[in-house]
Design an enzyme around this catalytic site. Sequence first.
Site: not given
Length: 335
Positions: A203, A205
Amino acid sequence: MPTVIEPKLIAGNANKPLAQAIARRMSLYRGMTVGLVDARVERFNDQEIFVEVFENVRGEDMFILQSTSNPANDNLMELLIMSDALRRSSAARITAVIPYFGYARQDRRTKARTPITAKLVANMIAEAGIERVLTMDLHAAQIQGFFDIPVDNLYASPIFALDIKKQFDDLSDVMVISPDVGGVARARELAKRIEAPLSIVDKRREKPGEVAEMTVIGNVTGKRCIIVDDMCDTAGTLCKAAEVLMEHGATEVHAYISHGVMSGPAVERVTKSVMKSLVLTDSIQPTAAVAGAPNIRILPTAPMFAQSILNIWNGTSVSSLFETETLGPIYEGIL
């Protein structure tokens, strides 16, 4: 004959049900009643915390049971003030049993002019007179090094492994998922215990609490995926990871999380998500919404903490509880 010093438990207000469960398990293990020390932890009108211990603790081996969960500042101050009260009452040794260690996410400087609050909290705990810390699944392993006192860090993965083996009849199509690169070691530990392959959801951010993009590293097609992580706060990352896994061909998604912080919209997100189940430990006292959610289950940590406290009191190994052969009998009939 020398007097045998018994372990004595005292609890703050953070997670009374867990403290009472630990006392019950210790009573069962020892074949004698182990209760919580009679004390009051209250607040004045201006919210100052006041602690009064009603029993003699001079020369006793004291264990303070207190998670530093929401409200983190209040629960942390309760812990420090209880320790000060016991130290000034001449307790022989004070051990802080902190199932969930708050401020652990601030374990390094992520940018200029930011604090390392986990180190500050470690200093405060030691200065309050606490001589040992027992906790579970620290957010970052290096936090143990922030303390100048012994720290025993337990792991939830052995409990998770026992539960998975009971819940999943066939593990041949099960795959363990790390929701980010930083959690690979934790996921690998669980994958080894249940002999399952490992995959990663990478991921990125843009800012804290928001995930910009997710990429699945590994083939999850036709797999029952188990996401494992140390905490679930607002559940945004967790629910998004579950969606991405289903889009990549997973047949179903489950999650095993050590600490259910479950802030804000977390319960609603989990309830509406594609996840079949979310399994949390009781290191943080579940709210009524968490306890009532149809796809959330709570695993007990009291048997492991009770045995750990007894091992510390006896001066025996705590790390022995990392092994399934040791922990399995403790959880027999519970999971």
